[in-house]
Design an enzyme around this catalytic site. Structure first.
Site, PDB file in Angstrom:
ATOM      1  N   ARG A 182       0.819  -1.206   0.000  1.00 22.37           N
ATOM      2  CA  ARG A 182       0.000   0.000   0.000  1.00 22.37           C
ATOM      3  C   ARG A 182       0.863   1.270   0.000  1.00 22.37           C
ATOM      4  O   ARG A 182       0.530   2.266  -0.627  1.00 22.37           O
ATOM      5  CB  ARG A 182      -0.930   0.034   1.224  1.00 22.37           C
ATOM      6  CG  ARG A 182      -1.949  -1.112   1.300  1.00 22.37           C
ATOM      7  CD  ARG A 182      -3.101  -0.953   0.353  1.00 22.37           C
ATOM      8  NE  ARG A 182      -3.826   0.306   0.531  1.00 22.37           N
ATOM      9  CZ  ARG A 182      -4.844   0.480   1.340  1.00 22.37           C
ATOM     10  NH1 ARG A 182      -5.293  -0.520   2.062  1.00 22.37           N
ATOM     11  NH2 ARG A 182      -5.428   1.660   1.424  1.00 22.37           N
ATOM     12  N   TYR A 208      -8.463  14.268  -7.183  1.00 23.89           N
ATOM     13  CA  TYR A 208      -8.941  15.504  -6.558  1.00 23.89           C
ATOM     14  C   TYR A 208      -8.370  15.635  -5.160  1.00 23.89           C
ATOM     15  O   TYR A 208      -8.140  14.649  -4.477  1.00 23.89           O
ATOM     16  CB  TYR A 208     -10.477  15.574  -6.509  1.00 23.89           C
ATOM     17  CG  TYR A 208     -11.168  14.397  -5.846  1.00 23.89           C
ATOM     18  CD1 TYR A 208     -11.398  13.220  -6.545  1.00 23.89           C
ATOM     19  CD2 TYR A 208     -11.616  14.470  -4.529  1.00 23.89           C
ATOM     20  CE1 TYR A 208     -12.044  12.149  -5.958  1.00 23.89           C
ATOM     21  CE2 TYR A 208     -12.274  13.401  -3.935  1.00 23.89           C
ATOM     22  CZ  TYR A 208     -12.480  12.240  -4.664  1.00 23.89           C
ATOM     23  OH  TYR A 208     -13.124  11.181  -4.076  1.00 23.89           O
ATOM     24  N   MET A 231      -8.724  17.088  -1.200  1.00 24.79           N
ATOM     25  CA  MET A 231      -9.840  17.331  -0.266  1.00 24.79           C
ATOM     26  C   MET A 231      -9.360  17.636   1.154  1.00 24.79           C
ATOM     27  O   MET A 231      -8.227  17.369   1.517  1.00 24.79           O
ATOM     28  CB  MET A 231     -10.790  16.134  -0.245  1.00 24.79           C
ATOM     29  CG  MET A 231     -10.192  14.859   0.309  1.00 24.79           C
ATOM     30  SD  MET A 231     -11.438  13.563   0.471  1.00 24.79           S
ATOM     31  CE  MET A 231     -12.473  14.203   1.781  1.00 24.79           C
ATOM     32  N   ASP A 232     -10.267  18.218   1.907  1.00 25.96           N
ATOM     33  CA  ASP A 232     -10.038  18.528   3.322  1.00 25.96           C
ATOM     34  C   ASP A 232     -11.087  17.827   4.177  1.00 25.96           C
ATOM     35  O   ASP A 232     -12.169  17.500   3.695  1.00 25.96           O
ATOM     36  CB  ASP A 232     -10.266  20.032   3.581  1.00 25.96           C
ATOM     37  CG  ASP A 232      -9.127  20.901   3.103  1.00 25.96           C
ATOM     38  OD1 ASP A 232      -7.981  20.426   3.093  1.00 25.96           O
ATOM     39  OD2 ASP A 232      -9.392  22.066   2.742  1.00 25.96           O
ATOM     40  N   LYS A 233     -10.779  17.675   5.438  1.00 20.92           N
ATOM     41  CA  LYS A 233     -11.805  17.343   6.436  1.00 20.92           C
ATOM     42  C   LYS A 233     -12.195  18.683   7.063  1.00 20.92           C
ATOM     43  O   LYS A 233     -11.318  19.470   7.455  1.00 20.92           O
ATOM     44  CB  LYS A 233     -11.228  16.380   7.483  1.00 20.92           C
ATOM     45  CG  LYS A 233     -11.047  14.954   6.953  1.00 20.92           C
ATOM     46  CD  LYS A 233     -12.327  14.140   7.076  1.00 20.92           C
ATOM     47  CE  LYS A 233     -12.316  12.896   6.201  1.00 20.92           C
ATOM     48  NZ  LYS A 233     -11.374  11.893   6.641  1.00 20.92           N
ATOM     49  N   HIS A 255     -16.957   4.522   6.205  1.00 24.21           N
ATOM     50  CA  HIS A 255     -16.351   4.960   4.941  1.00 24.21           C
ATOM     51  C   HIS A 255     -15.667   3.779   4.235  1.00 24.21           C
ATOM     52  O   HIS A 255     -15.870   3.545   3.038  1.00 24.21           O
ATOM     53  CB  HIS A 255     -15.334   6.074   5.233  1.00 24.21           C
ATOM     54  CG  HIS A 255     -14.418   6.384   4.093  1.00 24.21           C
ATOM     55  ND1 HIS A 255     -14.771   7.244   3.081  1.00 24.21           N
ATOM     56  CD2 HIS A 255     -13.170   5.944   3.790  1.00 24.21           C
ATOM     57  CE1 HIS A 255     -13.773   7.326   2.214  1.00 24.21           C
ATOM     58  NE2 HIS A 255     -12.784   6.552   2.622  1.00 24.21           N
ATOM     59  N   GLN A 259      -7.887   2.773  -5.136  1.00 19.55           N
ATOM     60  CA  GLN A 259      -7.810   4.079  -4.486  1.00 19.55           C
ATOM     61  C   GLN A 259      -6.441   4.290  -3.882  1.00 19.55           C
ATOM     62  O   GLN A 259      -5.856   3.371  -3.304  1.00 19.55           O
ATOM     63  CB  GLN A 259      -8.946   4.152  -3.460  1.00 19.55           C
ATOM     64  CG  GLN A 259      -8.656   4.807  -2.134  1.00 19.55           C
ATOM     65  CD  GLN A 259      -8.270   3.824  -1.048  1.00 19.55           C
ATOM     66  OE1 GLN A 259      -7.683   2.786  -1.308  1.00 19.55           O
ATOM     67  NE2 GLN A 259      -8.584   4.153   0.185  1.00 19.55           N
ATOM     68  N   SER A 295     -18.068  12.004   4.543  1.00 16.36           N
ATOM     69  CA  SER A 295     -18.060  12.900   3.380  1.00 16.36           C
ATOM     70  C   SER A 295     -19.155  13.965   3.490  1.00 16.36           C
ATOM     71  O   SER A 295     -18.916  15.141   3.213  1.00 16.36           O
ATOM     72  CB  SER A 295     -18.250  12.109   2.086  1.00 16.36           C
ATOM     73  OG  SER A 295     -17.210  11.172   1.929  1.00 16.36           O
TER      74      SER A 295
HETATM   75  O1  76R Z   1      -6.842   2.021   4.527  1.00 18.57           O
HETATM   76  C1  76R Z   1      -7.869   1.358   4.279  1.00 18.57           C
HETATM   77  O2  76R Z   1      -8.099   0.800   3.186  1.00 18.57           O
HETATM   78  C2  76R Z   1      -8.866   1.238   5.361  1.00 18.57           C
HETATM   79  C3  76R Z   1     -10.106   2.005   5.118  1.00 18.57           C
HETATM   80  C4  76R Z   1      -9.935   3.399   4.594  1.00 18.57           C
HETATM   81  C5  76R Z   1      -9.317   4.503   5.210  1.00 18.57           C
HETATM   82  C6  76R Z   1      -8.645   4.604   6.548  1.00 18.57           C
HETATM   83  C7  76R Z   1     -10.415   3.827   3.314  1.00 18.57           C
HETATM   84  C8  76R Z   1     -11.043   2.996   2.401  1.00 18.57           C
HETATM   85  N1  76R Z   1     -10.153   5.159   3.170  1.00 18.57           N
HETATM   86  C9  76R Z   1      -9.474   5.612   4.298  1.00 18.57           C
HETATM   87  C10 76R Z   1      -8.993   6.877   4.533  1.00 18.57           C
HETATM   88 MN1  76R Z   1     -10.829   6.350   1.689  1.00 18.57          MN
HETATM   89  N2  76R Z   1     -11.441   7.501   0.152  1.00 18.57           N
HETATM   90  C11 76R Z   1     -11.516   8.869   0.179  1.00 18.57           C
HETATM   91  C12 76R Z   1     -12.273   9.291  -0.951  1.00 18.57           C
HETATM   92  O3  76R Z   1     -15.043  11.524  -2.300  1.00 18.57           O
HETATM   93  C13 76R Z   1     -15.110  11.324  -1.066  1.00 18.57           C
HETATM   94  O4  76R Z   1     -16.193  11.392  -0.451  1.00 18.57           O
HETATM   95  C14 76R Z   1     -13.843  11.033  -0.314  1.00 18.57           C
HETATM   96  C15 76R Z   1     -12.659  10.728  -1.208  1.00 18.57           C
HETATM   97  C16 76R Z   1     -12.594   8.178  -1.688  1.00 18.57           C
HETATM   98  C17 76R Z   1     -13.360   8.126  -2.986  1.00 18.57           C
HETATM   99  C18 76R Z   1     -12.079   7.045  -0.971  1.00 18.57           C
HETATM  100  C19 76R Z   1     -12.221   5.737  -1.381  1.00 18.57           C
HETATM  101  N3  76R Z   1     -10.093   7.987   2.643  1.00 18.57           N
HETATM  102  C20 76R Z   1      -9.298   7.974   3.754  1.00 18.57           C
HETATM  103  C21 76R Z   1      -8.853   9.327   4.030  1.00 18.57           C
HETATM  104  C22 76R Z   1      -7.940   9.760   5.162  1.00 18.57           C
HETATM  105  C23 76R Z   1      -8.822  10.142   6.322  1.00 18.57           C
HETATM  106  C24 76R Z   1      -8.081  10.445   7.592  1.00 18.57           C
HETATM  107  O5  76R Z   1      -6.989   9.895   7.813  1.00 18.57           O
HETATM  108  O6  76R Z   1      -8.632  11.232   8.385  1.00 18.57           O
HETATM  109  C25 76R Z   1      -9.420  10.122   3.056  1.00 18.57           C
HETATM  110  C26 76R Z   1      -9.264  11.624   2.889  1.00 18.57           C
HETATM  111  C27 76R Z   1     -10.199   9.280   2.208  1.00 18.57           C
HETATM  112  C28 76R Z   1     -10.954   9.713   1.148  1.00 18.57           C
HETATM  113  N4  76R Z   1     -11.549   4.682   0.735  1.00 18.57           N
HETATM  114  C29 76R Z   1     -11.447   3.381   1.154  1.00 18.57           C
HETATM  115  C30 76R Z   1     -11.972   4.643  -0.595  1.00 18.57           C
HETATM  116  C31 76R Z   1     -12.119   3.281  -1.008  1.00 18.57           C
HETATM  117  C32 76R Z   1     -12.547   2.848  -2.407  1.00 18.57           C
HETATM  118  C33 76R Z   1     -11.793   2.497   0.079  1.00 18.57           C
HETATM  119  C34 76R Z   1     -11.755   0.973   0.150  1.00 18.57           C
HETATM  120  C35 76R Z   1     -10.358   0.545  -0.221  1.00 18.57           C
HETATM  121  C36 76R Z   1     -10.122  -0.907  -0.145  1.00 18.57           C
HETATM  122  O7  76R Z   1     -10.792  -1.596   0.639  1.00 18.57           O
HETATM  123  O8  76R Z   1      -9.239  -1.343  -0.896  1.00 18.57           O
END
Ligand code: 76R
Length: 248
Positions: free
Chosen positions: A131, A145, A147-149, A172, A185, A223
């Site tokens: 990863r 794209y 993004m922010d929290k 999420h 992703q 989101s």
């Molecule tokens: O790491 C992992 O796979 C565990 C679960 C996971 C985390 C911790 C995860 C899964 N994401 C994580 C963190 Mn995500 N992700 C986004 C977006 O458009 C939007 O609404 C948000 C943009 C998408 C499309 C997406 C997709 N993710 C994060 C973080 C960091 C947050 C923090 O640390 O505070 C962000 C900003 C973020 C945003 N996420 C997944 C996906 C997908 C498809 C998964 C599943 C991945 C998988 O299982 O292989």
């Protein structure tokens, strides 16, 4: 103080986006064009060699719409290597015909929201390494794209306790998992490095899956309540063998 999430950090990441100055490019002689194209192909082929050796990775896509024409995404162990690559790219003849439209500096990141405690060094774990030091796929489509929290009034992600954030991230992750096999992703962290807090880079062989995934996530609390987004860039894979046809 609130407990910060711990991150595992992998390769440094640089997204470079450009518009092509087609009007100037059209004025080139055939021979100048040939040189320019083969030089650019050489650059991309060198990216491919590094990618094959797993010493970095990259993506090169043709962006749809007027925000940009090209996106070049490069991942490397150090920011120095990215600087060198950026400089090298800027010195290519093609760069005289590229207008920078956006760039993004970040680092491949995994947070510990959903991590299991194992006691072992996560950097030695095979799954984690895949990863953090990923092989970027050559899917047909890309979606990028930043993004922010959100940190606004009652909707402040950073004021939520760890347990609450964990719960929200679990939800999420569940939505994301529903797209396993359809969307890849890559999350890159950019707090303190660039304008937004994360870069989201998605790959799929079906552009529609980006829309479905991102739309579904909008209804999820992370989101819906806490996501703020920058511009979205989507594009089509530009393999090295199509570069010549693209510029002509
Ligand atoms: O790491 C992992 O796979 C565990 C679960 C996971 C985390 C911790 C995860 C899964 N994401 C994580 C963190 Mn995500 N992700 C986004 C977006 O458009 C939007 O609404 C948000 C943009 C998408 C499309 C997406 C997709 N993710 C994060 C973080 C960091 C947050 C923090 O640390 O505070 C962000 C900003 C973020 C945003 N996420 C997944 C996906 C997908 C498809 C998964 C599943 C991945 C998988 O299982 O292989």
């Amino acid at each position: 103080m609130n407990e910060a999430a711990q991150t595992l950090d992998g390769w440094y990441s640089l997204h470079l986006l450009y518009n092509v100055d087609w009007a100037s490019l059209r004025l080139l002689e055939e021979e100048e064009m040939n040189t320019l194209v083969s030089e650019l192909k050489g650059f991309i082929e060198r990216q491919e060699e590094v990618h094959q050796k797993n010493e970095g990775s990259y993506a090169f896509y043709n962006v749809t719409g007027q925000k940009a024409d090209l996106i070049l995404w490069m991942l490397r162990p150090t920011v120095e290597e990215l600087n060198t690559l950026e400089l090298e790219f800027n010195k290519l003849a093609i760069s005289d015909f590229l207008i920078p439209s956006y760039s993004y500096v970040s680092i491949i990141e995994l947070s510990n929201y959903l991590a299991k405690e194992s006691g072992e060094d996560p950097y030695q774990n095979e799954y984690v390494r895949k990863r953090l030091y990923p092989t970027v796929p050559k899917s047909r489509y890309i979606c990028f794209y930043p993004m922010d929290k959100r940190r606004q009034g009652d909707d402040n992600w950073y004021m939520l306790d760890m347990e609450k954030r964990r719960e929200l991230m679990r939800s999420h992750g569940m939505i994301g998992r529903g797209y396993a096999g359809k969307v890849r992703q890559f999350i890159t962290g950019s707090v303190g490095l660039d304008e937004y807090e994360w870069g989201v880079t998605l790959f799929s062989d079906d552009m529609l899956q980006f829309k479905k995934l991102i739309y579904e996530m909008r209804f999820d609390e992370v989101s819906a309540r806490y996501g703020d987004f920058g511009d979205f860039y989507v594009g089509v894979h530009l393999p090295v063998e199509n570069i010549s046809a693209f510029f002509r």
